[in-house]
Motif scaffolding. Structure first.
Motif, short mmCIF file in Angstrom:
data_model
loop_
_atom_site.label_atom_id
_atom_site.label_comp_id
_atom_site.label_asym_id
_atom_site.label_seq_id
_atom_site.Cartn_x
_atom_site.Cartn_y
_atom_site.Cartn_z
N ASP A 147 0.83 -1.21 0.00
CA ASP A 147 0.00 0.00 0.00
C ASP A 147 0.86 1.25 0.00
N PHE A 148 1.89 1.23 0.84
CA PHE A 148 2.75 2.41 0.94
C PHE A 148 3.52 2.62 -0.36
N ASP A 149 4.02 1.56 -0.97
CA ASP A 149 4.71 1.68 -2.26
C ASP A 149 3.77 2.23 -3.32
N TYR A 150 2.50 1.80 -3.26
CA TYR A 150 1.50 2.33 -4.18
C TYR A 150 1.37 3.85 -4.02
N LEU A 151 1.34 4.31 -2.76
CA LEU A 151 1.25 5.74 -2.50
C LEU A 151 2.45 6.47 -3.07
N LEU A 152 3.66 5.93 -2.89
CA LEU A 152 4.85 6.59 -3.42
C LEU A 152 4.80 6.66 -4.94
N GLN A 153 4.35 5.60 -5.58
CA GLN A 153 4.24 5.60 -7.04
C GLN A 153 3.19 6.61 -7.50
N TRP A 154 2.11 6.69 -6.74
CA TRP A 154 1.05 7.67 -7.07
C TRP A 154 1.59 9.09 -6.98
N LEU A 155 2.37 9.37 -5.94
CA LEU A 155 2.96 10.70 -5.78
C LEU A 155 3.92 11.03 -6.92
N GLU A 156 4.67 10.03 -7.37
CA GLU A 156 5.57 10.26 -8.51
C GLU A 156 4.76 10.65 -9.75
N GLU A 157 3.61 10.03 -9.91
CA GLU A 157 2.76 10.34 -11.07
C GLU A 157 2.05 11.68 -10.90
N ALA A 158 1.57 11.94 -9.70
CA ALA A 158 0.79 13.16 -9.46
C ALA A 158 1.65 14.41 -9.47
N GLN A 159 2.91 14.30 -9.02
CA GLN A 159 3.82 15.45 -9.01
C GLN A 159 3.18 16.65 -8.31
N LEU A 160 2.69 16.43 -7.10
CA LEU A 160 2.07 17.51 -6.33
C LEU A 160 3.12 18.54 -5.95
N ASP A 161 2.69 19.79 -5.87
CA ASP A 161 3.62 20.88 -5.61
C ASP A 161 4.00 20.98 -4.14
N ARG A 162 3.04 20.78 -3.26
CA ARG A 162 3.28 20.88 -1.82
C ARG A 162 2.65 19.69 -1.13
N VAL A 163 3.40 19.04 -0.25
CA VAL A 163 2.88 17.86 0.44
C VAL A 163 3.25 17.91 1.92
N GLY A 164 2.27 17.64 2.75
CA GLY A 164 2.49 17.44 4.17
C GLY A 164 2.14 16.01 4.53
N ALA A 165 2.74 15.48 5.57
CA ALA A 165 2.47 14.10 5.97
C ALA A 165 2.33 14.00 7.47
N PHE A 166 1.54 13.03 7.89
CA PHE A 166 1.30 12.78 9.30
C PHE A 166 1.43 11.29 9.56
N ARG A 167 2.03 10.94 10.66
CA ARG A 167 2.01 9.56 11.12
C ARG A 167 0.65 9.32 11.77
N PHE A 168 0.02 8.19 11.45
CA PHE A 168 -1.30 7.93 12.02
C PHE A 168 -1.23 7.95 13.54
N GLU A 169 -2.20 8.63 14.12
CA GLU A 169 -2.27 8.75 15.57
C GLU A 169 -3.71 8.49 16.01
N PRO A 170 -3.95 7.51 16.87
CA PRO A 170 -5.32 7.26 17.31
C PRO A 170 -5.92 8.49 17.99
N VAL A 171 -7.16 8.76 17.66
CA VAL A 171 -7.89 9.88 18.25
C VAL A 171 -9.04 9.31 19.04
N THR A 172 -9.16 9.69 20.28
CA THR A 172 -10.23 9.18 21.13
C THR A 172 -11.58 9.40 20.47
N GLY A 173 -12.33 8.33 20.29
CA GLY A 173 -13.65 8.42 19.68
C GLY A 173 -13.68 8.12 18.20
N ALA A 174 -12.52 7.96 17.56
CA ALA A 174 -12.47 7.70 16.12
C ALA A 174 -12.66 6.21 15.85
N ALA A 175 -13.40 5.89 14.78
CA ALA A 175 -13.68 4.50 14.44
C ALA A 175 -12.41 3.74 14.05
N ALA A 176 -11.41 4.46 13.53
CA ALA A 176 -10.18 3.81 13.07
C ALA A 176 -9.43 3.12 14.19
#
Length: 443
Positions: free
Chosen positions: A315-344
């Motif tokens: 999945d992560f490699d897919y994301l990296l390949q997608w970013l190579e194709e999309a060539q977005l100008d500005r990107v921010g990233a977050f490490r997943f963090e559990p949030v109290t009350g979130a279904a995830a």
């Protein structure tokens, strides 16, 4: 006879979280100033301190609690508002001395709490406020909130439980506010909401009278009208619904700043499904290419989550390949963090912290390389730059149309002795690094 005015109580404000919360803080301060209150920039002189909290992530909640604790230690008289206000019991348990707690966008409640905590002495001479309201941003740019709440139910997000479903403002009210801001010196309007693309859905895209005609409660119509005001119009939090395609020609025409802030969050279909987000990533790539054909200068920024429960290396490699194709100008990233009350939080496949860190580093390395190449391609070009800071001695920094304040890159200038905050200058780009441009004013 000398008239002695009573001293107005002074209000301090600590504003945390996103630009939407900042707008809430501005509205609260505007109302309090219109009621005659003075503002204090430090704890010592304030009669009461407002802490506008963030409750999106558990780390943000801890930051909010720390800010409350600091305000109590430094001042002692504290009122809490904002997203974490929905967890009043948590705040009370930690800080029982807090004077009052209100939830997000409960302007009347927080203002009422201030009136109780620091009563205003009656005086007709104290109720003074600029027509455009009080701002926590520099004079030359302003956030323009067009709606509250969100109809999405993303598994990692608790915003709907905090701020509720989508509630759009009337378009004529938004445009009147925008006109006042521009008349007061705003040169850049940053349109914000939880879901800008959904603006007006709850109003059934009805029309309202405006300037001898009508304006529809729809993102495209609103953007077109805002574009007539003469300011840069920057769109944030845009979900890639089909009608977003209609905004791109407005950017090509120069009515809207060629910039889209789209929270893609991921690209792998299985992860997007777990996130309960649209999973048509291939179609999105096609549309991005089509947008660039219509408006070659469009800048696209986004944010992504790494280490979401169930995210595999594939999945992560897919994301990296997608970013190579999309060539977005500005990107921010977050490490997943559990949030109290979130279904995830209950999803299987928890990703170890060390794996999150490794993936985060790889993603940032990839996007930094893409950013560096895209910025290097601008060397030798002339671009417009809005000045944020000028030292009066030739040095200045600002932003291009591809850069939103606080979150994107900057343009650093030399030989700009005449530059002033809020100026829009034509600049020759001389150099670039991974995030910023360097140049000199021309003409």
């Amino acid at each position: 006879m000398t008239l002695t005015l009573p001293s107005a109580p002074k209000i301090g404000m600590v504003s945390l979280g996103c630009p939407k919360a900042l707008v809430d803080s501005e509205r609260i301060l505007t109302k309090l100033r219109s009621d005659g209150y003075s503002l204090s920039s430090d704890y010592e002189e304030a009669d009461v301190v407002l802490v506008n909290t963030c409750g999106f992530l558990d780390s943000a909640k801890e930051e909010s609690l720390a800010a409350i604790g600091e305000a109590i230690a430094e001042n002692g008289r504290v009122i809490v508002t904002g997203c974490m206000g929905n967890e009043a019991e948590v705040i009370r348990n930690r800080f029982p001395e807090v004077l009052a707690i209100t939830g997000p966008h409960q302007y009347e409640s927080v203002v009422g709490a201030v009136h109780v905590a620091a009563p205003m002495p009656p005086s007709a001479y104290l109720n003074l406020v600029p027509e455009s309201g009080l701002k926590l941003t520099p004079r030359h740019y302003s956030y323009l909130k067009i709606s509250e709440g969100c109809n999405h139910r993303c598994s990692f997000c608790i915003i709907p439980s905090i701020r509720g479903d989508l509630v759009s403002r009337r378009p004529d009210a938004i445009l009147r506010e925008a006109e006042k801001l521009v008349a007061a010196g705003t040169r850049e309007l940053l349109v914000i909401s939880q879901d800008t693309s959904a603006y007006g859905v709850d109003l059934r895209h009805a029309t309202w009278p405006w300037k001898g005609g009508e304006v529809r409660a729809h993102m495209t119509d609103l953007a077109r009208e805002l574009g007539t005001l003469g300011a840069w119009i920057r769109l944030h939090y845009v979900y890639p619904y089909p009608h977003v395609d209609q905004v791109i020609p407005l950017m090509a025409e120069g009515l809207v700043t060629p910039y889209l802030d789209i929270p893609f969050q991921h690209a792998a279909p299985s992860v997007l499904k777990a996130m309960k987000r649209p999973a048509n990533e291939a179609k999105v790539l096609e549309r991005i290419h089509r947008w660039r054909e219509i408006c070659p200068d469009i800048a696209i920024r986004s944010s992504f989550v790494v280490g979401f429960p169930g995210e595999t290396e594939a999945d992560f490699d897919y994301l990296l390949q997608w970013l190579e194709e999309a060539q977005l100008d500005r990107v921010g990233a977050f490490r997943f963090e559990p949030v109290t009350g979130a279904a995830a939080n209950s999803l299987p496949g928890v990703v170890p912290e060390e794996v999150k860190e490794e993936r985060y580093a790889r993603l940032m390395e990839t996007t930094a390389r893409i950013s560096a190449a895209k910025l290097q391609a601008k060397v030798g070009r002339q671009i417009d730059v809005i000045i944020d800071v000028a030292d009066g001695e030739g040095g200045a920094s600002g932003r291009s149309k591809a850069d939103a304040p606080e979150i994107d890159g900057e343009v650093h200038l030399r030989d700009a002795a005449d530059a002033k905050q809020g100026d829009i200058l034509r600049v020759l780009v001389e150099d670039a690094d991974e995030h910023d441009l360097f140049g000199v004013p021309v003409g």
